[in-house]
Structures are given as structure tokens and as C-alpha cells.
Scaffold this motif. Structure first.
Motif, PDB file in Angstrom:
ATOM      1  N   ARG A 132       0.835  -1.203   0.000  1.00  0.00           N
ATOM      2  CA  ARG A 132       0.000   0.000   0.000  1.00  0.00           C
ATOM      3  C   ARG A 132       0.874   1.259   0.000  1.00  0.00           C
ATOM      4  N   ARG A 133       1.932   1.237   0.801  1.00  0.00           N
ATOM      5  CA  ARG A 133       2.807   2.408   0.885  1.00  0.00           C
ATOM      6  C   ARG A 133       3.515   2.662  -0.446  1.00  0.00           C
ATOM      7  N   LEU A 134       3.954   1.598  -1.107  1.00  0.00           N
ATOM      8  CA  LEU A 134       4.606   1.747  -2.405  1.00  0.00           C
ATOM      9  C   LEU A 134       3.672   2.403  -3.412  1.00  0.00           C
ATOM     10  N   ILE A 135       2.429   1.983  -3.400  1.00  0.00           N
ATOM     11  CA  ILE A 135       1.448   2.541  -4.326  1.00  0.00           C
ATOM     12  C   ILE A 135       1.201   4.024  -4.023  1.00  0.00           C
ATOM     13  N   LEU A 136       1.054   4.345  -2.747  1.00  0.00           N
ATOM     14  CA  LEU A 136       0.795   5.731  -2.361  1.00  0.00           C
ATOM     15  C   LEU A 136       1.980   6.626  -2.698  1.00  0.00           C
ATOM     16  N   GLU A 137       3.191   6.143  -2.440  1.00  0.00           N
ATOM     17  CA  GLU A 137       4.380   6.950  -2.723  1.00  0.00           C
ATOM     18  C   GLU A 137       4.574   7.138  -4.228  1.00  0.00           C
ATOM     19  N   ALA A 138       4.132   6.169  -5.014  1.00  0.00           N
ATOM     20  CA  ALA A 138       4.232   6.302  -6.461  1.00  0.00           C
ATOM     21  C   ALA A 138       3.225   7.312  -6.993  1.00  0.00           C
ATOM     22  N   ALA A 139       2.105   7.460  -6.305  1.00  0.00           N
ATOM     23  CA  ALA A 139       1.049   8.355  -6.778  1.00  0.00           C
ATOM     24  C   ALA A 139       1.419   9.824  -6.633  1.00  0.00           C
ATOM     25  N   VAL A 140       2.140  10.172  -5.582  1.00  0.00           N
ATOM     26  CA  VAL A 140       2.410  11.579  -5.279  1.00  0.00           C
ATOM     27  C   VAL A 140       3.116  12.311  -6.424  1.00  0.00           C
ATOM     28  N   PRO A 141       4.272  11.832  -6.917  1.00  0.00           N
ATOM     29  CA  PRO A 141       4.930  12.579  -8.001  1.00  0.00           C
ATOM     30  C   PRO A 141       4.107  12.624  -9.279  1.00  0.00           C
ATOM     31  N   LEU A 142       3.286  11.608  -9.526  1.00  0.00           N
ATOM     32  CA  LEU A 142       2.438  11.621 -10.715  1.00  0.00           C
ATOM     33  C   LEU A 142       1.396  12.727 -10.626  1.00  0.00           C
ATOM     34  N   VAL A 143       0.792  12.876  -9.461  1.00  0.00           N
ATOM     35  CA  VAL A 143      -0.206  13.924  -9.271  1.00  0.00           C
ATOM     36  C   VAL A 143       0.444  15.295  -9.379  1.00  0.00           C
ATOM     37  N   GLU A 199      10.723  24.272   0.349  1.00  0.00           N
ATOM     38  CA  GLU A 199      10.258  22.892   0.252  1.00  0.00           C
ATOM     39  C   GLU A 199       8.732  22.760   0.277  1.00  0.00           C
ATOM     40  N   THR A 200       8.019  23.858   0.507  1.00  0.00           N
ATOM     41  CA  THR A 200       6.573  23.739   0.724  1.00  0.00           C
ATOM     42  C   THR A 200       5.722  23.849  -0.533  1.00  0.00           C
ATOM     43  N   ASP A 201       6.290  24.288  -1.650  1.00  0.00           N
ATOM     44  CA  ASP A 201       5.479  24.404  -2.863  1.00  0.00           C
ATOM     45  C   ASP A 201       4.887  23.045  -3.265  1.00  0.00           C
ATOM     46  N   GLN A 202       5.681  21.983  -3.114  1.00  0.00           N
ATOM     47  CA  GLN A 202       5.176  20.651  -3.449  1.00  0.00           C
ATOM     48  C   GLN A 202       3.988  20.296  -2.566  1.00  0.00           C
ATOM     49  N   HIS A 203       4.103  20.609  -1.277  1.00  0.00           N
ATOM     50  CA  HIS A 203       3.004  20.332  -0.354  1.00  0.00           C
ATOM     51  C   HIS A 203       1.736  21.045  -0.803  1.00  0.00           C
ATOM     52  N   TRP A 204       1.844  22.326  -1.085  1.00  0.00           N
ATOM     53  CA  TRP A 204       0.660  23.090  -1.450  1.00  0.00           C
ATOM     54  C   TRP A 204       0.081  22.617  -2.770  1.00  0.00           C
ATOM     55  N   ARG A 205       0.924  22.273  -3.727  1.00  0.00           N
ATOM     56  CA  ARG A 205       0.422  21.814  -5.022  1.00  0.00           C
ATOM     57  C   ARG A 205      -0.373  20.522  -4.861  1.00  0.00           C
ATOM     58  N   LEU A 206       0.156  19.598  -4.074  1.00  0.00           N
ATOM     59  CA  LEU A 206      -0.544  18.338  -3.850  1.00  0.00           C
ATOM     60  C   LEU A 206      -1.855  18.568  -3.120  1.00  0.00           C
ATOM     61  N   TRP A 207      -1.830  19.447  -2.132  1.00  0.00           N
ATOM     62  CA  TRP A 207      -3.032  19.701  -1.345  1.00  0.00           C
ATOM     63  C   TRP A 207      -4.133  20.329  -2.205  1.00  0.00           C
ATOM     64  N   PHE A 208      -3.786  21.320  -3.016  1.00  0.00           N
ATOM     65  CA  PHE A 208      -4.792  21.959  -3.858  1.00  0.00           C
ATOM     66  C   PHE A 208      -5.330  21.013  -4.921  1.00  0.00           C
ATOM     67  N   GLU A 209      -4.487  20.121  -5.424  1.00  0.00           N
ATOM     68  CA  GLU A 209      -4.970  19.109  -6.365  1.00  0.00           C
ATOM     69  C   GLU A 209      -6.011  18.227  -5.685  1.00  0.00           C
TER      70      GLU A 209
END
Length: 220
Positions: free
Chosen positions: A33-44, A119-129
């Protein structure tokens, strides 16, 4: 080499046998499950929620689509859990640092520098998506609870400063709401880049707000 010699070589050489399913090494469920979730983040982050499908995530995680659908109900569940993990990684240590600062004023500085840095731009981009995806599906309860927990940490810091006499604040809850809304708005403005908003300018806006809201003689 004759056919007989080839047969002898095959007989003498090591033989490969299929491993029965019950003897194959399987990763624990939580690891997969963790592998799948970690793979999803950069794609999003690269393609947005609408541009990512189950096949994309399966390919990035090195698993089959069947494995993905076995562990998750769909793309919405994957994105929701991935964002929740990212929220924990972002907010938990920040909350600990600001609440363990020697004074509430120093805690404010930790807070302001923590929500806007390189380092926070990635966080905000993922959150807004994720928020955009919530507009077309049921809001993620786990993610909402984590956001509420973060608001509670901010309120705890403000209450600490009020109790120590460092802050003047009539309503801790309302101050927390206004601060969180300002952070979210500035983050969206920074990501859109129209017009551009630097990290320093975003921090300056937050400091002016806190100085005014909490009766500080100078910005934190």
C-alpha cells in the motif's frame, strides 16, 4: 553438439522450476500500500489528479493494476490517503517545533517560516490538487481531521501566548480561522503565479497579520 549431447547437457545442468504461489515471497500488505501511495504523489504533482489513472500508478509502483485495485477502491482513495500521509509528514514536525519553542513569539516565527519555504510548494500543489478532486467527490474524512488537528495546534500556540501575556487576543478560535485562511490564500496565489508572490513576501503578509491580530509591537 548432437541432439543426444544437448539432452545430456540439459539433464546435467541446473533446472529452473516454477515457484508455487504459496512459496513466493510476498511483501506485507502495508508495504505494498505504501509503495502505491508513494508512487502516486509525483504523478499527481506532474499531471494533476485528472491526468493520473490506475495504470499510471501501477506502472510507477512496479505492480499490476490488479494489485492496486485489490488494495484501494479507486483513484480517489489513493489520492486521499497519499495526501494524508504528506500532511502528516509536513505538519506534525512543524507543530512540534513551534510548540516547543522557548516562547510563543518564537513559536510564531517557526510557524511563519515553516508554512512558506523552498520545500513547501510541493506540499501546497498536492493539497490543492486534492481539494480540486474533492469538488467532484465526497470530501476525505481522514484528511479533514488532519487539517482540523493542525488548526488545533495553531490555536494552542495562540492560547499559550495569550496566557503568558505575549499576545492580546479576544477570540483564539477566530484568529486561528483567519490565519489559516490567509495561509491558504497566499499559497494558492504563490502557486498560480499571477501575479508572482515570493516566499519573503508571503511571510511578510503573515507577520503583519499576526502583529495586528495579536497586538505585537513588532512582527514575529
Amino acid at each position: 553438439m548432437s541432439a543426444a549431447d544437448q539432452g545430456t547437457a540439459r539433464a546435467d545442468g541446473p533446472r529452473r522450476r516454477a515457484v508455487s504461489p504459496d512459496r513466493r515471497t510476498r511483501q506485507p500488505t502495508e508495504v505494498r500500500r505504501r509503495l502505491i501511495l508513494e508512487a502516486a504523489v509525483p504523478l499527481v504533482l506532474e499531471h494533476g489528479v485528472s491526468g493520473v489513472g490506475l495504470r499510471d500508478i501501477a506502472r510507477a509502483a512496479g505492480v499490476s493494476v490488479g494489485t492496486v485495485t485489490y488494495h484501494f477502491g479507486g483513484i480517489g482513495e489513493i489520492i486521499g490517503e497519499a495526501v494524508s500521509i504528506e500532511i502528516d509528514a509536513y505538519y506534525r514536525p512543524l507543530g512540534e517545533r513551534m510548540l516547543s519553542a522557548p516562547s510563543a513569539v518564537e513559536g510564531l516565527d517557526v510557524l511563519v517560516t515553516g508554512v512558506f519555504n523552498t520545500e513547501t510548494d510541493q506540499h501546497w500543489r498536492l493539497w490543492f490538487e486534492s481539494w480540486a478532486a474533492d469538488a467532484v467527490r465526497a470530501p476525505d474524512t481522514l484528511q479533514r481531521r488532519r487539517y482540523e488537528d493542525w488548526s488545533d495546534r495553531i490555536a494552542e500556540l495562540v492560547e499559550r501566548g495569550r496566557s503568558s501575556g505575549e499576545f492580546l487576543c479576544d477570540d483564539v478560535a477566530e484568529t486561528t480561522v483567519r490565519f489559516s485562511a490567509l495561509v491558504d490564500g497566499l499559497a494558492l496565489r504563490r502557486l498560480r503565479g499571477a501575479p508572482p508572490l515570493s516566499i519573503d513576501r508571503a511571510r511578510a503578509h503573515l507577520r503583519r497579520f499576526l502583529a495586528s491580530e495579536l497586538g505585537l509591537a513588532s512582527t514575529p
